[in-house]
Design a protein around this motif. Structure first.
Motif, PDB file in Angstrom:
ATOM      1  N   VAL A  10      43.242  50.962  41.393  1.00  0.00           N
ATOM      2  CA  VAL A  10      44.598  50.585  40.962  1.00  0.00           C
ATOM      3  C   VAL A  10      44.560  49.237  40.253  1.00  0.00           C
ATOM      4  O   VAL A  10      45.158  49.064  39.185  1.00  0.00           O
ATOM      5  CB  VAL A  10      45.563  50.556  42.176  1.00  0.00           C
ATOM      6  N   LEU A  11      43.858  48.270  40.816  1.00  0.00           N
ATOM      7  CA  LEU A  11      43.757  46.951  40.191  1.00  0.00           C
ATOM      8  C   LEU A  11      43.078  47.049  38.832  1.00  0.00           C
ATOM      9  O   LEU A  11      43.543  46.470  37.843  1.00  0.00           O
ATOM     10  CB  LEU A  11      42.988  46.001  41.114  1.00  0.00           C
ATOM     11  N   THR A  12      41.982  47.793  38.753  1.00  0.00           N
ATOM     12  CA  THR A  12      41.277  47.967  37.483  1.00  0.00           C
ATOM     13  C   THR A  12      42.172  48.650  36.455  1.00  0.00           C
ATOM     14  O   THR A  12      42.204  48.259  35.281  1.00  0.00           O
ATOM     15  CB  THR A  12      39.990  48.786  37.696  1.00  0.00           C
ATOM     16  N   GLY A  13      42.924  49.664  36.892  1.00  0.00           N
ATOM     17  CA  GLY A  13      43.832  50.355  35.977  1.00  0.00           C
ATOM     18  C   GLY A  13      44.896  49.425  35.414  1.00  0.00           C
ATOM     19  O   GLY A  13      45.214  49.475  34.217  1.00  0.00           O
ATOM     20  N   ALA A  14      45.440  48.559  36.256  1.00  0.00           N
ATOM     21  CA  ALA A  14      46.454  47.604  35.799  1.00  0.00           C
ATOM     22  C   ALA A  14      45.849  46.595  34.824  1.00  0.00           C
ATOM     23  O   ALA A  14      46.455  46.249  33.804  1.00  0.00           O
ATOM     24  CB  ALA A  14      47.077  46.888  36.991  1.00  0.00           C
ATOM     25  N   HIS A  15      44.644  46.129  35.128  1.00  0.00           N
ATOM     26  CA  HIS A  15      43.986  45.184  34.228  1.00  0.00           C
ATOM     27  C   HIS A  15      43.655  45.837  32.891  1.00  0.00           C
ATOM     28  O   HIS A  15      43.820  45.213  31.830  1.00  0.00           O
ATOM     29  CB  HIS A  15      42.717  44.640  34.884  1.00  0.00           C
ATOM     30  N   ARG A  49      48.679  35.729  33.035  1.00  0.00           N
ATOM     31  CA  ARG A  49      47.324  35.166  33.150  1.00  0.00           C
ATOM     32  C   ARG A  49      47.229  34.206  34.339  1.00  0.00           C
ATOM     33  O   ARG A  49      46.298  34.275  35.148  1.00  0.00           O
ATOM     34  CB  ARG A  49      46.946  34.424  31.861  1.00  0.00           C
ATOM     35  N   ILE A  50      48.219  33.325  34.468  1.00  0.00           N
ATOM     36  CA  ILE A  50      48.194  32.348  35.561  1.00  0.00           C
ATOM     37  C   ILE A  50      48.367  33.052  36.906  1.00  0.00           C
ATOM     38  O   ILE A  50      47.711  32.697  37.896  1.00  0.00           O
ATOM     39  CB  ILE A  50      49.276  31.266  35.347  1.00  0.00           C
ATOM     40  N   ASP A  51      49.242  34.052  36.957  1.00  0.00           N
ATOM     41  CA  ASP A  51      49.398  34.811  38.206  1.00  0.00           C
ATOM     42  C   ASP A  51      48.085  35.469  38.611  1.00  0.00           C
ATOM     43  O   ASP A  51      47.688  35.420  39.780  1.00  0.00           O
ATOM     44  CB  ASP A  51      50.473  35.884  38.053  1.00  0.00           C
ATOM     45  N   GLN A  52      47.397  36.090  37.655  1.00  0.00           N
ATOM     46  CA  GLN A  52      46.128  36.738  37.975  1.00  0.00           C
ATOM     47  C   GLN A  52      45.094  35.703  38.408  1.00  0.00           C
ATOM     48  O   GLN A  52      44.323  35.924  39.346  1.00  0.00           O
ATOM     49  CB  GLN A  52      45.627  37.557  36.787  1.00  0.00           C
ATOM     50  N   GLN A  53      45.095  34.586  37.738  1.00  0.00           N
ATOM     51  CA  GLN A  53      44.197  33.494  38.140  1.00  0.00           C
ATOM     52  C   GLN A  53      44.482  33.112  39.595  1.00  0.00           C
ATOM     53  O   GLN A  53      43.567  32.910  40.393  1.00  0.00           O
ATOM     54  CB  GLN A  53      44.446  32.302  37.204  1.00  0.00           C
ATOM     55  N   GLY A  54      45.767  33.062  39.953  1.00  0.00           N
ATOM     56  CA  GLY A  54      46.155  32.724  41.316  1.00  0.00           C
ATOM     57  C   GLY A  54      45.654  33.739  42.330  1.00  0.00           C
ATOM     58  O   GLY A  54      45.186  33.359  43.415  1.00  0.00           O
ATOM     59  N   ASP A  84      41.226  37.641  29.449  1.00  0.00           N
ATOM     60  CA  ASP A  84      40.044  38.350  29.944  1.00  0.00           C
ATOM     61  C   ASP A  84      39.285  37.529  30.976  1.00  0.00           C
ATOM     62  O   ASP A  84      38.801  38.062  31.977  1.00  0.00           O
ATOM     63  CB  ASP A  84      39.125  38.732  28.786  1.00  0.00           C
ATOM     64  N   GLU A  85      39.200  36.244  30.755  1.00  0.00           N
ATOM     65  CA  GLU A  85      38.510  35.368  31.714  1.00  0.00           C
ATOM     66  C   GLU A  85      39.175  35.434  33.085  1.00  0.00           C
ATOM     67  O   GLU A  85      38.513  35.553  34.113  1.00  0.00           O
ATOM     68  CB  GLU A  85      38.511  33.934  31.191  1.00  0.00           C
ATOM     69  N   ALA A  86      40.508  35.391  33.110  1.00  0.00           N
ATOM     70  CA  ALA A  86      41.235  35.451  34.381  1.00  0.00           C
ATOM     71  C   ALA A  86      41.073  36.818  35.042  1.00  0.00           C
ATOM     72  O   ALA A  86      40.866  36.907  36.255  1.00  0.00           O
ATOM     73  CB  ALA A  86      42.717  35.149  34.148  1.00  0.00           C
ATOM     74  N   LEU A  87      41.145  37.888  34.256  1.00  0.00           N
ATOM     75  CA  LEU A  87      41.045  39.228  34.832  1.00  0.00           C
ATOM     76  C   LEU A  87      39.655  39.498  35.398  1.00  0.00           C
ATOM     77  O   LEU A  87      39.525  40.129  36.451  1.00  0.00           O
ATOM     78  CB  LEU A  87      41.407  40.288  33.785  1.00  0.00           C
ATOM     79  N   ARG A  88      38.628  39.029  34.722  1.00  0.00           N
ATOM     80  CA  ARG A  88      37.268  39.207  35.242  1.00  0.00           C
ATOM     81  C   ARG A  88      37.093  38.471  36.572  1.00  0.00           C
ATOM     82  O   ARG A  88      36.467  38.982  37.504  1.00  0.00           O
ATOM     83  CB  ARG A  88      36.224  38.736  34.219  1.00  0.00           C
ATOM     84  N   ALA A  89      37.648  37.279  36.669  1.00  0.00           N
ATOM     85  CA  ALA A  89      37.528  36.496  37.902  1.00  0.00           C
ATOM     86  C   ALA A  89      38.235  37.189  39.067  1.00  0.00           C
ATOM     87  O   ALA A  89      37.718  37.219  40.189  1.00  0.00           O
ATOM     88  CB  ALA A  89      38.096  35.092  37.693  1.00  0.00           C
TER      89      ALA A  89
END
Length: 195
Positions: A10-15, A49-54, A84-89
């Motif tokens: 699910v997380l991968t699909g959203a990203h 992006r910031i939310d995903q980083q969080g 992309d940097e945030a999503l990979r992390a």
């Protein structure tokens, strides 16, 4: 490790959905209005992006580089690369968790793994939808992704709406709505919003 679990799918699909939507934003559309009142496409993307980083940094005890509710800050460079940097992390942080973890740190407080991953997915997917409709792209939120996110929406959203005013009031469910439209309406979005 959760890399092959439903939560990670699910997380991968959203990203993947967020990446696809951002890649399709026309060059002149970054300043367009979105369903997020008073925020442009660029601001919604930076908020996402910031939310995903969080979500990623919460696992290691870190904090995002700026306030997601003041998204005019940052994103001076290539939006796709910064996203992309945030999503990979985030993906790496979640992939390293043990399956069935009961107390995963998140910006919303500790949650069981299934809800933590779905909360990060909900944030990414809904903001992807915001950007898609704001730029007139035919990239809808899928029924499958909405189905994977629905349990966390039911668990968290009313509390967040009441305690923090994070979501607008739920909208009436459109007649004959599928799961994606129902999720958007529950989150306070107009599923038929037009720029």
């Amino acid at each position: 490790m959760i890399a092959n679990t439903r939560e990670f799918e699910v997380l991968t699909g959203a990203h993947d959905y967020l990446r696809e939507v951002v890649a399709a934003v026309p060059a002149g559309a970054w300043g367009a209005a979105t369903p997020c009142s008073e925020w442009t496409v660029r601001q919604v993307l930076n908020h996402a992006r910031i939310d995903q980083q969080g979500y990623g940094l919460a696992i290691t005890g870190g904090r995002p580089d700026s306030d997601p509710f003041h998204p005019e800050d940052a994103l001076a460079g290539d939006p796709s690369a910064e996203l992309d940097e945030a999503l990979r992390a985030v993906a790496e942080a979640y992939a390293g968790l043990p399956a069935g973890a009961e107390a995963v740190p998140t910006p919303l407080g500790p949650l069981p793994l299934s809800l933590a991953a779905a909360a990060a997915a909900m944030d990414a997917a809904v903001h992807a939808w915001d950007i898609a409709v704001a730029t007139g792209r035919e990239l809808p939120l899928t029924e499958e992704l909405a189905e994977g996110i629905w349990p966390v929406a039911e668990h968290l959203v009313d509390h967040l709406r009441d305690a923090y005013q994070v979501f607008a009031p739920a909208r009436p469910l459109p007649e004959g709505a599928g799961r994606a439209e129902a999720l958007l309406a529950f989150l306070g979005r107009d599923p038929h919003w037009k720029p």
